[in-house]
Enzyme design. Structure first.
Site, PDB file in Angstrom:
ATOM      1  N   GLN A 117     -46.860 -35.144  21.519  1.00  0.00           N
ATOM      2  CA  GLN A 117     -46.890 -36.429  20.809  1.00  0.00           C
ATOM      3  C   GLN A 117     -47.557 -37.517  21.656  1.00  0.00           C
ATOM      4  O   GLN A 117     -47.154 -37.749  22.799  1.00  0.00           O
ATOM      5  CB  GLN A 117     -45.452 -36.840  20.434  1.00  0.00           C
ATOM      6  CG  GLN A 117     -45.364 -38.129  19.633  1.00  0.00           C
ATOM      7  CD  GLN A 117     -46.043 -38.035  18.266  1.00  0.00           C
ATOM      8  OE1 GLN A 117     -45.827 -37.097  17.516  1.00  0.00           O
ATOM      9  NE2 GLN A 117     -46.857 -39.018  17.935  1.00  0.00           N
TER      10      GLN A 117
ATOM     11  N   ASP B 203     -52.616 -29.928  15.998  1.00  0.00           N
ATOM     12  CA  ASP B 203     -53.021 -31.328  15.910  1.00  0.00           C
ATOM     13  C   ASP B 203     -54.535 -31.468  15.778  1.00  0.00           C
ATOM     14  O   ASP B 203     -55.042 -32.520  15.414  1.00  0.00           O
ATOM     15  CB  ASP B 203     -52.581 -32.060  17.194  1.00  0.00           C
ATOM     16  CG  ASP B 203     -51.649 -33.217  16.910  1.00  0.00           C
ATOM     17  OD1 ASP B 203     -51.487 -33.572  15.725  1.00  0.00           O
ATOM     18  OD2 ASP B 203     -51.095 -33.769  17.876  1.00  0.00           O
TER      19      ASP B 203
ATOM     20  N   LYS C 104     -41.422 -35.333  11.578  1.00  0.00           N
ATOM     21  CA  LYS C 104     -42.135 -34.046  11.542  1.00  0.00           C
ATOM     22  C   LYS C 104     -41.134 -32.891  11.592  1.00  0.00           C
ATOM     23  O   LYS C 104     -41.287 -31.894  10.887  1.00  0.00           O
ATOM     24  CB  LYS C 104     -43.118 -33.960  12.724  1.00  0.00           C
ATOM     25  CG  LYS C 104     -44.314 -34.900  12.567  1.00  0.00           C
ATOM     26  CD  LYS C 104     -45.112 -35.040  13.854  1.00  0.00           C
ATOM     27  CE  LYS C 104     -46.185 -36.105  13.731  1.00  0.00           C
ATOM     28  NZ  LYS C 104     -46.878 -36.410  14.996  1.00  0.00           N
TER      29      LYS C 104
END
Ligand code: NDP
Length: 291
Positions: free
Chosen positions: A93, A116, A49
């Site tokens: 994460q 997200d 990412k």
């Protein structure tokens, strides 16, 4: 039969975003990653990412916390990033260590920076079809793959196997929403579904988000089905340098024989997830800057 090239579609989105971001002359978007512990998959996902962000011209920041970090210390880090007006997107994460509740953590991220799309408010906006919310990256990527592959969805029967918060459920909501790609008739299946093959055989479009290697086989689908395989499963393979190979939830060889479209694993949904994260970050930046 068309193999949907997720790498190529993700690349075209990245190219579009790069051109877009080059037009921001005063400031660039900033995304902050929080990674807890050293889970090898998380290390690799965050690295990927960050690399993609860099290519686009998005600044990324990485905050590393130890596996035994307290919930309070993690939330303090999130609060600092929430308050930092230079930070547009925040991604914690997953998976998080067992002593930290993931939903509570995702809800600590301010909704405007929740790139997200895991925050309760953004999930609510998805249910209400409010386009100001952020949609979770994997389901958003699935829809983008379907749209850019010109797979018709209106009035067609989409079967989603999997009802997780991050993939199956939002993918089903997106397919049933008013608009395109959407307007589909959606069936959602899960581990308690009875006679799953009789349902998957009725699918015009099958989205498999199960987490079981090669679970969907050719006898479970009808001729002409379009198949989106979300699964990422590691199978031991001593011929590979790292000792494993990645396979999806769909047995590619038998299903591809009947499908009109199919995504490979790797190289299908995976790269789209990263591209959609970047798209959400650019949107968060624009909303904050009112550009
Ligand atoms: P979860 O484990 O959270 O959910 C799996 C779902 O599959 C559950 O709803 C479960 O049912 C259902 N299921 C399990 N076994 C069966 C069965 N035998 N028959 C029918 N349904 C079943 O997984 P995720 O949604 O997080 O992920 C799914 C897959 O997608 C994984 O392989 C994951 O690695 C991959 N993934 C890929 C991403 C990408 O970027 N490409 C991103 C995120 C995930 P129940 O609810 O009843 O338990």
């Amino acid at each position: 039969m068309q193999i949907i090239d997720g790498n190529a579609i993700a690349e075209s989105i990245i190219t579009e975003l790069t051109a877009h971001v080059s037009g921001f002359t005063k400031q660039k978007p900033v995304v902050a990653f929080i990674r807890v512990g050293e889970d090898p998959a998380s290390v690799s996902y965050v690295r990927k990412k960050q690399k993609t962000a860099e290519r686009i011209g998005i600044e990324s920041r990485l905050h590393l916390l130890p596996e035994d970090v307290s919930k309070e210390a993690l939330f303090e880090q999130i609060d600092v990033l929430n308050a930092d007006t230079n930070v547009n997107g925040i991604l914690v994460q997953a998976p998080l260590p067992a002593h930290i509740d993931e939903t509570e953590t995702f809800n600590r991220v301010t909704p405007e920076k929740d790139v997200d799309g895991f925050n309760t408010l953004n999930i609510g906006k998805l249910c209400q079809e409010d386009p100001s919310g952020f949609v979770a990256c994997t389901p958003a990527g699935i829809v983008e793959l379907i749209g850019r592959s010109n797979i018709e969805t209106e009035g067609r029967h989409v079967v989603v196997v999997g009802r997780s918060q991050i993939v199956g459920k939002p993918a089903a909501l997106l397919m049933m929403r008013k608009g395109l790609p959407g307007n589909a008739t959606v069936t959602v299946c899960h581990s308690r579904t009875k006679d799953l093959p009789s349902i998957t055989r009725k699918a015009d479009i099958l989205i498999a988000a199960i987490g079981r290697a090669n679970f969907v086989t050719g006898d479970m689908v009808k001729e002409g089905v379009a198949v989106i395989d979300v699964g990422i499963n590691r199978l031991a393979d001593s011929s590979k340098k790292n000792g494993y190979r990645l396979v999806g939830d769909v047995e590619f060889s038998s299903v591809a024989e009947k499908a009109s479209h199919i995504t490979p694993v790797p190289g299908g949904v995976g790269p789209m997830t990263v591209a959609m994260l970047m798209q959400n970050t650019v949107r968060a930046f624009q909303a904050a800057r009112h550009e």
